[in-house]
Scaffold this active site. Sequence first.
Site, PDB file in Angstrom:
ATOM      1  N   ASP A 228      49.934  -2.615 121.982  1.00 22.36           N
ATOM      2  CA  ASP A 228      51.286  -2.895 122.452  1.00 22.36           C
ATOM      3  C   ASP A 228      51.625  -2.105 123.714  1.00 22.36           C
ATOM      4  O   ASP A 228      51.067  -1.038 123.954  1.00 22.36           O
ATOM      5  CB  ASP A 228      52.284  -2.552 121.329  1.00 22.36           C
ATOM      6  CG  ASP A 228      53.646  -3.183 121.553  1.00 22.36           C
ATOM      7  OD1 ASP A 228      53.731  -4.173 122.317  1.00 22.36           O
ATOM      8  OD2 ASP A 228      54.626  -2.684 120.976  1.00 22.36           O
TER       9      ASP A 228
ATOM     10  N   ASN B 288      54.564 -14.247 118.651  1.00 21.43           N
ATOM     11  CA  ASN B 288      54.527 -14.125 120.112  1.00 21.43           C
ATOM     12  C   ASN B 288      54.756 -15.461 120.833  1.00 21.43           C
ATOM     13  O   ASN B 288      54.982 -15.484 122.050  1.00 21.43           O
ATOM     14  CB  ASN B 288      53.211 -13.478 120.578  1.00 21.43           C
ATOM     15  CG  ASN B 288      53.135 -11.985 120.319  1.00 21.43           C
ATOM     16  OD1 ASN B 288      52.077 -11.433 120.035  1.00 21.43           O
ATOM     17  ND2 ASN B 288      54.269 -11.292 120.425  1.00 21.43           N
TER      18      ASN B 288
HETATM   19  C1  IPE Z   1      52.725  -6.789 118.195  1.00 20.17           C
HETATM   20  O1  IPE Z   1      53.418  -6.504 119.352  1.00 20.17           O
HETATM   21  C2  IPE Z   1      51.774  -7.923 118.427  1.00 20.17           C
HETATM   22  C3  IPE Z   1      50.644  -7.609 119.272  1.00 20.17           C
HETATM   23  C4  IPE Z   1      50.358  -6.450 119.800  1.00 20.17           C
HETATM   24  C5  IPE Z   1      49.756  -8.697 119.518  1.00 20.17           C
HETATM   25  P1  IPE Z   1      54.853  -7.127 119.653  1.00 20.17           P
HETATM   26  O2  IPE Z   1      55.255  -6.608 120.975  1.00 20.17           O
HETATM   27  O3  IPE Z   1      54.819  -8.583 119.475  1.00 20.17           O
HETATM   28  O4  IPE Z   1      55.741  -6.497 118.484  1.00 20.17           O
HETATM   29  P2  IPE Z   1      57.308  -6.298 118.385  1.00 20.17           P
HETATM   30  O5  IPE Z   1      57.949  -7.591 118.792  1.00 20.17           O
HETATM   31  O6  IPE Z   1      57.672  -5.173 119.294  1.00 20.17           O
HETATM   32  O7  IPE Z   1      57.543  -5.936 116.952  1.00 20.17           O
HETATM   33  C1  IPE Z   2      51.329  -6.309 123.785  1.00 25.33           C
HETATM   34  O1  IPE Z   2      52.144  -5.948 124.837  1.00 25.33           O
HETATM   35  C2  IPE Z   2      50.608  -7.605 124.010  1.00 25.33           C
HETATM   36  C3  IPE Z   2      51.129  -8.720 123.201  1.00 25.33           C
HETATM   37  C4  IPE Z   2      52.058  -8.642 122.287  1.00 25.33           C
HETATM   38  C5  IPE Z   2      50.552 -10.012 123.455  1.00 25.33           C
HETATM   39  P1  IPE Z   2      53.621  -6.512 124.988  1.00 25.33           P
HETATM   40  O2  IPE Z   2      53.575  -7.726 125.848  1.00 25.33           O
HETATM   41  O3  IPE Z   2      54.271  -6.681 123.668  1.00 25.33           O
HETATM   42  O4  IPE Z   2      54.289  -5.314 125.776  1.00 25.33           O
HETATM   43  P2  IPE Z   2      55.743  -4.742 125.584  1.00 25.33           P
HETATM   44  O5  IPE Z   2      55.908  -4.395 124.127  1.00 25.33           O
HETATM   45  O6  IPE Z   2      56.691  -5.813 126.022  1.00 25.33           O
HETATM   46  O7  IPE Z   2      55.783  -3.537 126.445  1.00 25.33           O
HETATM   47 MG    MG Z   3      55.378  -5.431 122.504  1.00 29.24          MG
END
Ligand code: IPE
Ligand code: IPE
Ligand code: MG
Length: 227
Positions: free
Chosen positions: A8, A56
Amino acid sequence: MHVGIIMDGNGRWAQQRGLMRTQGHLEGLKAAKRIVKAASDRGVQYLTLYAFSTENWKRAAEETGFIMGLVKQYLRGEMNFYRQNRIRIRHAGDAAGLPPDIAAEIAAAVADTREFTGMQVILALNYGGRDELLRAVKRLAVQDRDMAAVTEDDIAACLDNPDVPDPDLIIRSAGEYRLSNFLLWEGAYAELYVSAKFWPDWTGDDLAEALDAYRGRDRRFGGIGEG
Ligand code: IPE
Ligand code: IPE
Ligand code: MG
């Protein structure tokens, strides 16, 4: 040992630099390559990478499409590395809900690496813990068995990768203290490790730190441990 990683912080990493979120995902891919190599070098046997959750899809099509494209690129670009390191690729998640070309690319990588006996990399893509359980229940239901007699082992046998042991350690980058639907069944007794560092900044040293922290943990599994 099985390590799961919630990768993340790609978006925040980019935002901090005034870049597009997609740029963060691109750097996140590079981090994933570093960590796969570091994990393999350190003798990790199973590595589950949470790359895209069932939730997502709420994001803009531009972003989800970009991530799917990156996955494709990643699988193609790393095939030589997998072959050299005998790394086996697996998938966790609902393949039927992926764009057909991505599902086909994953199926090809899984098939091409099936015989490899080194580290197993489980790509959690279009993965949700609840969705996996729901699909497991449906698989059970069509087996025409006495549902009143179903055991935990029966359910576990219907999960996406039933032969993969439960994760010992779940790592989350970017400081959020939640599972976000990752390995809900399998992670029942996983040790949790949260790092403030955004995923694109992760190196082999960060993985080493997480593994060191894990070694200091006292896993009791509901028992009373060794004192
Ligand atoms: C969790 O991250 C999913 C992945 C890393 C693929 P998210 O960014 O989707 O999680 P939330 O929305 O902060 O809980
Ligand atoms: C994790 O990074 C990757 C996926 C969830 C696909 P994010 O895209 O969630 O990054 P933040 O949480 O917005 O910083
Ligand atoms: Mg995230």
